[in-house]
Design a protein around this motif. Structure first.
Motif, mmCIF file in Angstrom:
data_model
loop_
_atom_site.group_PDB
_atom_site.id
_atom_site.type_symbol
_atom_site.label_atom_id
_atom_site.label_comp_id
_atom_site.label_asym_id
_atom_site.label_seq_id
_atom_site.Cartn_x
_atom_site.Cartn_y
_atom_site.Cartn_z
ATOM 1 N N ALA A 182 -9.862 -14.059 -3.808
ATOM 2 C CA ALA A 182 -8.702 -15.101 -4.664
ATOM 3 C C ALA A 182 -7.524 -14.078 -5.280
ATOM 4 O O ALA A 182 -7.757 -14.391 -6.300
ATOM 5 C CB ALA A 182 -9.443 -16.622 -4.931
ATOM 6 N N ALA A 183 -7.007 -13.490 -5.077
ATOM 7 C CA ALA A 183 -6.173 -12.402 -5.379
ATOM 8 C C ALA A 183 -4.586 -12.559 -4.788
ATOM 9 O O ALA A 183 -5.031 -12.874 -3.307
ATOM 10 C CB ALA A 183 -6.484 -11.335 -5.463
ATOM 11 N N LEU B 167 -5.552 -2.293 -10.388
ATOM 12 C CA LEU B 167 -5.541 -2.778 -9.383
ATOM 13 C C LEU B 167 -5.738 -3.459 -9.413
ATOM 14 O O LEU B 167 -5.938 -5.204 -8.497
ATOM 15 C CB LEU B 167 -5.331 -1.909 -7.926
ATOM 16 N N ASN C 92 -6.623 -5.815 -11.689
ATOM 17 C CA ASN C 92 -6.546 -7.015 -13.115
ATOM 18 C C ASN C 92 -4.853 -7.298 -12.170
ATOM 19 O O ASN C 92 -4.214 -7.792 -13.248
ATOM 20 C CB ASN C 92 -6.055 -5.783 -14.218
ATOM 21 N N THR C 93 -4.466 -6.901 -11.402
ATOM 22 C CA THR C 93 -2.854 -7.051 -10.968
ATOM 23 C C THR C 93 -3.083 -7.384 -8.964
ATOM 24 O O THR C 93 -3.445 -8.765 -8.392
ATOM 25 C CB THR C 93 -1.983 -6.395 -11.004
ATOM 26 N N LEU C 94 -2.669 -6.896 -8.441
ATOM 27 C CA LEU C 94 -2.502 -7.670 -6.793
ATOM 28 C C LEU C 94 -3.825 -8.088 -6.019
ATOM 29 O O LEU C 94 -4.281 -8.668 -5.568
ATOM 30 C CB LEU C 94 -2.345 -6.209 -6.452
ATOM 31 N N PHE C 95 -5.013 -7.373 -6.889
ATOM 32 C CA PHE C 95 -5.950 -7.404 -5.926
ATOM 33 C C PHE C 95 -7.247 -7.926 -7.483
ATOM 34 O O PHE C 95 -8.601 -8.133 -7.675
ATOM 35 C CB PHE C 95 -6.981 -5.848 -5.894
ATOM 36 N N ALA C 96 -6.390 -8.987 -8.176
ATOM 37 C CA ALA C 96 -7.508 -9.429 -9.584
ATOM 38 C C ALA C 96 -8.802 -10.924 -8.370
ATOM 39 O O ALA C 96 -8.030 -12.170 -8.904
ATOM 40 C CB ALA C 96 -6.567 -10.601 -10.081
ATOM 41 N N ALA C 97 -9.263 -10.181 -7.285
ATOM 42 C CA ALA C 97 -10.472 -11.109 -6.925
ATOM 43 C C ALA C 97 -11.557 -10.765 -6.763
ATOM 44 O O ALA C 97 -12.033 -9.473 -7.218
ATOM 45 C CB ALA C 97 -9.361 -11.273 -5.182
ATOM 46 N N PRO C 98 -13.076 -11.822 -6.955
ATOM 47 C CA PRO C 98 -14.251 -11.033 -7.267
ATOM 48 C C PRO C 98 -15.241 -10.603 -6.652
ATOM 49 O O PRO C 98 -15.795 -9.039 -7.158
ATOM 50 C CB PRO C 98 -14.780 -12.671 -6.631
ATOM 51 N N ALA C 99 -14.528 -10.084 -4.963
ATOM 52 C CA ALA C 99 -14.741 -9.560 -3.986
ATOM 53 C C ALA C 99 -14.146 -7.609 -4.525
ATOM 54 O O ALA C 99 -15.251 -6.997 -4.822
ATOM 55 C CB ALA C 99 -13.953 -9.213 -2.834
ATOM 56 N N TYR C 100 -12.827 -7.739 -4.756
ATOM 57 C CA TYR C 100 -12.248 -6.399 -5.519
ATOM 58 C C TYR C 100 -12.698 -5.955 -7.124
ATOM 59 O O TYR C 100 -13.508 -5.024 -8.099
ATOM 60 C CB TYR C 100 -10.744 -5.595 -6.019
ATOM 61 N N LEU D 69 -14.117 -15.120 -2.160
ATOM 62 C CA LEU D 69 -14.028 -13.937 -2.714
ATOM 63 C C LEU D 69 -12.768 -12.856 -3.074
ATOM 64 O O LEU D 69 -12.645 -11.950 -3.399
ATOM 65 C CB LEU D 69 -14.997 -13.254 -1.276
#
Lengths: 291, 291, 291, 291
Positions: free
Chosen positions: C210-211, D204, D206-214, C208
């Motif tokens: 993976a950023a 955010l 698409n950069t530092l927080f490029a994770a499924p949850a975000y 979840l």
């Protein structure tokens, strides 16, 4: 004694009035002229500039905050032009950062600086019953003691470093804000079980919490009556900010202070900035959908 | 009156003793036998089972918490075997969820249930000076009023729903915890500017906060003296938990309550669970590296 | 293009180096001379005063904070003596209050002001892979776009008001701090049940969460390895303060921000101010007595 | 393999469907009959009582919470009548207190207990792409591994103590709630300076927080679209409560968890309990008067 008095808001007007009544010669200055005229009617002389009020043995300042004190005392040049040997009795609630700056500036121009902030609202000031915390050079404090005796019911001496009186005042206001929030949360809790805030607070403020702070604010929270404002919520936000920034400078976290700041900001955002700061004690009811 | 009294901890022993002194016939039960013997020496009769203590007009229970009350009153079968018409005067600090369950259970077996939790520590209980908040069926409350008058200095009636007294007690303890935390944070703040907690608290607890709660806990915080424990920190954590769970059941957030819980948990994790709960007022000094 | 570059810390040195490599003529200024000499070795010219660096089409500033930017850009007179028409590309993380002041000051002297703060640490700056958020007058932004393309992998345009880029940078750093605290609390929770932080974070940062933010800081928290500091904890405290003060100015409470500030202050008080700010993610373990 | 499957909500129905497709013999039980009939249409057999579903090598349970698991597995007598040697694969999100009780109860009746909670919503369950954290006796886990491979894309083994998987799931949900609150606060902050949440979160996530949850919750917060609920806010409140109570049992304070609980309670009090729990990310906008 010849006294300059700068800042005639609700508090300052009452305090200056008491000095006049006690027979002192008081030179008053205020940005707006109404309270000046009122005090002239009581026997004061009007100073046309802040600098003129420094033509005295002791100058009392009771301005609203850092910014107005900076403008009137520093930027006006009043302090820079003061005679060496004058005593500045600073009675407003100011930030520790600004008081540090004031101490340094006064030392340069040879004016003695005393911090003497007060506990009590307008009616208490008028009655001469303030509680005054005072810190500054011993000899200077001794010299102004008769004035403090006129303005307050008790003086609480805290030593020579003016910051000490300053931080006690800030801590006291933080404790008041905490008491208000506490009563607000407790009221929201019991109301959700059918017990009105008035019933809860009647019991607690007559037993464990039978103290002026709780009785005074408890009554306002019990009735959810936050107008007229004796002390505006925005000023409360400012004062909690003074505690937080003083803490930050010394690495002292204040978790209750942080909650207070957040809740006060929320109150302002919700249009309650003009209410008495006891309106902080109404947020918990609103947040829980009960008001 | 013939009275059963269940639970002879520090509080219960004092309260039962006062009932005996007032001339009542008191049947006492306690898990451990020492306080039983002590009260027998004062004129009580020993009940060998909790159920035996229900052979009375009024049964007072003063057990430590939900769990012990559940074990002694419900699981022992004492309540189920009680005569209809008995009055159960429950004086412990219990959760609203458990009191709701008790109310239901009492209704089934025809025993009247009154909530009458108290404010005051052991010495106040011994002196018969407790403040008692009471709620329950009108007639039953009237009948036990003489007993409340013996155990307390003032009774604060809150209506017929026992939960109302229950929640006021929980709110009161939350307010005490808030006062402790507030004094702790204020002390850490002023200490970082050279003002000792004792100096700060001396001023505030003699002016705005001149109330028993502040004076009592303020003295302990001023001296950072948290032993011996009159009320253990782990019990304080339990009580703050009662406020939070009561709030959760009604969707009432208590942000101060949350901070209190976190700080109390931290204290326990740091090995302070056995101290008096006023040790909560020492956390801010420790957190800021000043103790 | 002729470019002035002011501020050669770890970030600035890498960014200026990339501009030189791209063939620009770069005039560099820094308080200490080491990085100046290093860049001169790469083809830069040394400016002896900040004002000299303004003898360019575009001046990039990458100073540590408000105070150093105020000293170098405003108080040195550099801005006041700049030619009208110069573009100031301000890439540091500054407070909204100070940026507002800068905007006003630039308008007076006819210098265009662009806010273009960056996401990425030193190694990313050296690699020219920064994410740059930019806001300022359209034509000026177009003119500096080739420079942004050299320094960053992606430019995120946010319109004409420089404050917009400024606040997004502040919000991004707040989000990073939140992620660190979150991983720290989650780690303390699972460790108390025997699951090592490394095991927890291995799962979550590969699914979840993976950023980059979680992987980067998660690795440091998993190992509780907070030295050497890529970004010091005291700077993190400063940045969370920027979010809180920006929020305060608009009446936006940030409860997570308040917790972050308190925990960072506590870390500093406990002697961790020099560590990487990911040490915030070690506080929960310490607080719960597990480290 | 002969598999009992108890609990056919959105998640369970998808998981059981995948087991059927993989060729297993699946006995399904659910309180309501619709999903039972649906799965019978896919090849399942209907169990008329929970106990009947235990007539299998492995029983999977995927019930809503502690209470429903207690009712269906324990109070129905299903577990007590199970054959020794059966494996119970418990995939729901349960409290550590209840799982401890379950472990004890299973040991008594000789049924193997495995905790294998999952990350992923309904659509992920249907696609067989769940992330599954698993802990339990080695041999039993090996035996059910083929089933986990059918239901999930990855299995994350956590050792023999079932509580370990349980607490990782709880910590993961806490991290999700934190991410939602963080995005909500950041959005309220930037919006007050004119930057829409969608613009902030686009950068955010698409950069530092490029994770499924975000990405997932960021999209909902960007649009402030919280219906239909994929996971109800009241369930989020329950899950944050699981983290807090698990922490309390081990003296681990979770200050972010406390803020989350308060904000979720406020949301419920304000009538948002039926919304998707990402509505937590809309509270900051409302609190600051911007929505």
């Amino acid at each position: 004694m010849r006294i300059g008095f700068i800042g005639l808001g609700g508090m300052g007007k009452g305090m200056a009035g008491n000095l006049i009544k006690a027979g002192h010669e008081v030179l008053v200055w205020n940005r707006s002229q109404e309270p000046v005229q009122e005090l002239v009617g009581q026997g004061a002389k009007a100073a046309s500039e802040p600098a003129d009020a420094f033509d005295a043995e002791v100058v009392v300042s009771m301005l609203a905050d850092d910014a107005s004190t900076r403008a009137v005392i520093l930027e006006s040049g009043a302090l820079d032009n003061a005679r060496a040997g004058v005593i500045h009795l600073s009675m407003a609630t100011l930030s520790v950062a600004f008081v540090s700056e004031l101490i340094e500036h006064h030392a340069k121009v040879g004016v003695e600086y005393i911090s003497a902030p007060v506990f009590g609202r307008t009616d208490v000031a008028v009655a001469g019953n303030l509680n005054i915390v005072v810190a500054g050079p011993q000899a200077a404090v001794s010299k102004v003691q008769p004035l403090l005796d006129v303005m307050g019911q008790t003086t609480w001496p805290l030593g020579e470093d003016p910051l000490r009186a300053n931080i006690v005042k800030i801590a006291g206001n933080f404790m008041l804000a905490s008491a208000i929030e506490t009563m607000g949360e407790a009221s929201a809790l019991t109301k959700s079980y059918g017990v009105e805030p008035a019933d809860l607070l009647n019991i607690l403020t007559n037993t464990l919490f039978a103290a002026p702070a709780y009785k005074n604010y408890g009554a306002m929270i019990a009735e959810q009556r936050f107008e007229p404002a004796a002390f505006k919520l925005t000023l409360g936000l400012k004062d909690v900010g003074l505690a937080l920034s003083a803490g930050q400078a010394k690495n002292v976290p204040l978790p209750f202070g942080s909650v207070l700041r957040d809740n006060l900001l929320e109150a302002v955002a919700q249009g309650e900035g003009h209410l008495d700061w006891s309106a902080l004690g109404g947020r918990a009811l609103k947040r829980s959908g009960q008001a």
